[in-house]
Design a protein around this motif. Structure first.
Motif, mmCIF file in Angstrom:
data_model
loop_
_atom_site.group_PDB
_atom_site.id
_atom_site.type_symbol
_atom_site.label_atom_id
_atom_site.label_comp_id
_atom_site.label_asym_id
_atom_site.label_seq_id
_atom_site.Cartn_x
_atom_site.Cartn_y
_atom_site.Cartn_z
ATOM 1 N N PRO A 56 0.800 -1.229 0.000
ATOM 2 C CA PRO A 56 0.000 0.000 0.000
ATOM 3 C C PRO A 56 0.827 1.271 0.000
ATOM 4 O O PRO A 56 0.433 2.265 -0.626
ATOM 5 N N PHE A 57 1.980 1.283 0.680
ATOM 6 C CA PHE A 57 2.777 2.503 0.712
ATOM 7 C C PHE A 57 3.363 2.825 -0.656
ATOM 8 O O PHE A 57 3.300 3.969 -1.113
ATOM 9 N N ILE A 58 3.923 1.835 -1.314
ATOM 10 C CA ILE A 58 4.502 2.071 -2.633
ATOM 11 C C ILE A 58 3.405 2.429 -3.636
ATOM 12 O O ILE A 58 3.577 3.318 -4.481
ATOM 13 N N THR A 59 2.266 1.752 -3.535
ATOM 14 C CA THR A 59 1.162 2.050 -4.447
ATOM 15 C C THR A 59 0.677 3.484 -4.260
ATOM 16 O O THR A 59 0.495 4.220 -5.239
ATOM 17 N N ALA A 60 0.471 3.898 -3.013
ATOM 18 C CA ALA A 60 0.016 5.266 -2.756
ATOM 19 C C ALA A 60 1.044 6.286 -3.230
ATOM 20 O O ALA A 60 0.692 7.312 -3.831
ATOM 21 N N ALA A 61 2.310 6.030 -2.970
ATOM 22 C CA ALA A 61 3.355 6.958 -3.400
ATOM 23 C C ALA A 61 3.399 7.070 -4.917
ATOM 24 O O ALA A 61 3.691 8.143 -5.473
ATOM 25 N N LYS A 88 8.556 5.881 10.317
ATOM 26 C CA LYS A 88 9.323 6.407 9.183
ATOM 27 C C LYS A 88 8.486 6.425 7.904
ATOM 28 O O LYS A 88 8.467 7.419 7.161
ATOM 29 N N LEU A 89 7.773 5.339 7.634
ATOM 30 C CA LEU A 89 6.937 5.286 6.437
ATOM 31 C C LEU A 89 5.820 6.327 6.504
ATOM 32 O O LEU A 89 5.526 7.014 5.521
ATOM 33 N N THR A 90 5.192 6.437 7.666
ATOM 34 C CA THR A 90 4.064 7.348 7.822
ATOM 35 C C THR A 90 4.490 8.805 7.656
ATOM 36 O O THR A 90 3.854 9.568 6.919
ATOM 37 N N THR A 91 5.532 9.212 8.357
ATOM 38 C CA THR A 91 5.940 10.615 8.285
ATOM 39 C C THR A 91 6.406 10.975 6.887
ATOM 40 O O THR A 91 6.081 12.048 6.367
ATOM 41 N N THR A 92 7.140 10.070 6.245
ATOM 42 C CA THR A 92 7.628 10.355 4.896
ATOM 43 C C THR A 92 6.478 10.497 3.915
ATOM 44 O O THR A 92 6.401 11.476 3.155
ATOM 45 N N GLY A 99 -0.351 15.602 3.368
ATOM 46 C CA GLY A 99 -1.259 15.393 4.499
ATOM 47 C C GLY A 99 -2.534 14.672 4.146
ATOM 48 O O GLY A 99 -3.576 14.916 4.754
ATOM 49 N N ARG A 100 -2.466 13.749 3.209
ATOM 50 C CA ARG A 100 -3.667 13.018 2.774
ATOM 51 C C ARG A 100 -3.626 11.545 3.173
ATOM 52 O O ARG A 100 -4.356 10.737 2.615
ATOM 53 N N LEU A 101 -2.822 11.212 4.152
ATOM 54 C CA LEU A 101 -2.652 9.822 4.553
ATOM 55 C C LEU A 101 -3.558 9.457 5.724
ATOM 56 O O LEU A 101 -3.723 10.234 6.668
ATOM 57 N N PRO A 166 -1.401 15.048 15.670
ATOM 58 C CA PRO A 166 -0.023 14.616 15.922
ATOM 59 C C PRO A 166 0.452 13.534 14.973
ATOM 60 O O PRO A 166 1.636 13.244 14.901
ATOM 61 N N TYR A 167 -0.524 12.929 14.220
ATOM 62 C CA TYR A 167 -0.194 11.886 13.260
ATOM 63 C C TYR A 167 -1.420 11.680 12.376
ATOM 64 O O TYR A 167 -2.540 12.087 12.719
ATOM 65 N N PRO A 168 -1.248 11.062 11.209
ATOM 66 C CA PRO A 168 -2.420 10.765 10.379
ATOM 67 C C PRO A 168 -3.435 9.917 11.142
ATOM 68 O O PRO A 168 -3.062 9.024 11.909
#
Length: 384
Positions: A56-61, A88-92, A99-101, A166-168
């Motif tokens: 999901p992270f690579i796909t979203a990116a 690390k994945l979330t903040t990046t 800010g759409r995560l 403070p986080y998504p």
């Protein structure tokens, strides 16, 4: 109400039938997500399997630059991460996509053995409790030391901030007592699979009571399949065609897989259809316009809203009146049905568009504000 669509690496009119399965590659995903973005959906859930499928992270990116508004709700199995990895994945990603995560924390339903994880049901949730404790504290700016049953960290901290503070937002699903307790303690939105409204109302009441013990208040979302046609009669005909499309062997394989799951939500879904295909699809109508037959054909959420536009809208609004704010919907094939739903049902719904408001710019990183040695000015023309 805000409406999200569904994205997974398998699609088609009848994706359980190889004759009807279509390839899902980056070009197809780009067409799907740009349609979701353009048609007024607030986002999409990117589902995942811990032992394969789309990351999901690579796909979203890969897709975010092709969209402008939609939010990316990524399904995450915390059992295969450390808290620091997810930080690390979330903040990046949250920084990189403006800010759409959103994160959907998943602990049950799918066997984690292929990923090398061999935790029993309650062990997964106890580990998740510790995981979210460390993750939330780290994302909130703490330097965390933690010595738990499963998680042991020293000096954990977030080197870079997420754009959302403070986080998504954290979404979470789980129907067992321990799952609902973890949700009440940690998450922002509790996500349930579709059940008839009375059962959904009871779940909302239960989770609200648990959250109140922690001085917290949660939002609620629901995951539903949609079989939408111009009229109720045509929609039920489509459900019948869907049921008839599956071979006895295909249904048996799905039910055998579901019977091995220890997820309470899967057990509850199976109870609505009993694992047996009736002759008439409508024999599995468990509430007006709610069909449990989808659970015979696929793993996971097995309830579909079946009907014409007015009937589908009425049922969704009934859930909204119980306290459900977010709806994760899908119809097969994903692309065509996303347009059909946007054309025919969205105009009938009281949609909340506040999610489209842009986030404030993030604070600069420390290295961006630190004094730097003076540099000689380079004249661009002289530099060629």
């Amino acid at each position: 109400m805000d409406i999200l669509w569904y994205v997974v690496g398998r699609d088609g009119r009848y994706p359980w039938d190889p004759k009807w399965t279509r390839p899902v590659d980056l070009d197809y995903l780009r067409a799907l997500t740009t349609s979701i973005d353009a048609r007024g959906y607030s986002g999409a859930l990117f589902a995942t399997q811990p032992n394969g499928g789309l990351d999901p992270f690579i796909t979203a990116a890969s897709l975010a630059a092709h969209t402008r508004r939609m939010r990316f709700l990524l399904a995450i199995h915390p059992s295969i991460f450390t808290p620091s990895q997810l930080v690390k994945l979330t903040t990046t990603l949250d920084q990189n996509i403006g800010g759409r995560l959103l994160l959907n924390i998943v602990n049950g339903h799918t066997s984690l053995a292929p990923a090398g994880i061999h935790l029993a049901h309650d062990e997964r949730y106890r580990r998740c409790d510790e995981f979210l404790d460390v993750y939330r504290r780290t994302m909130s700016g703490e330097t965390v030391d933690f010595d738990g049953e499963f998680i042991k960290v020293k000096g954990a901290k977030a080197e870079f901030p997420s754009l959302q503070k403070p986080y998504p937002p954290l979404w979470f699903g789980g129907s067992s007592d321990i799952a609902m307790d973890v949700a009440a303690k940690h998450v922002d939105k509790y996500l349930t699979w579709g059940e008839p409204p009375p059962e959904t109302a009871a779940t909302i009441k239960d989770v609200n009571a648990r959250a109140a013990k922690y001085g917290r208040k949660l939002g609620f979302g629901i995951r539903l399949n949609i079989i939408l046609r111009d009229t109720d009669e045509e929609a039920w005909q489509a459900a019948q065609h869907m049921l008839d499309s599956a071979s006895d062997d295909a249904i048996a394989k799905v039910q055998a897989s579901n019977s091995k799951q220890d997820a309470i939500g899967q057990v509850r879904q199976a109870a609505f259809h009993g694992g047996t295909r009736p002759k008439s699809a409508r024999d599995l109508e468990i509430y007006p316009n709610l069909w449990s037959g989808f659970g015979l054909l696929r793993n996971g959420p097995g309830i579909a809203v079946v009907g014409g536009p007015e009937s589908v809208a009425a049922r969704l609004i009934e859930y909204k009146n119980l306290g459900v704010e977010s709806f994760i919907l899908s119809g097969n094939p994903f692309l065509e049905e996303a347009h059909r739903f946007a054309d025919q049902v969205m105009p009938l719904l009281p949609l909340d568009n506040s999610w489209q408001q842009p986030h404030a710019p993030s604070a600069p990183y420390a290295w961006q504000t630190a004094p730097t040695p003076s540099q000689p000015r380079i004249d661009a023309a002289a530099a060629g």
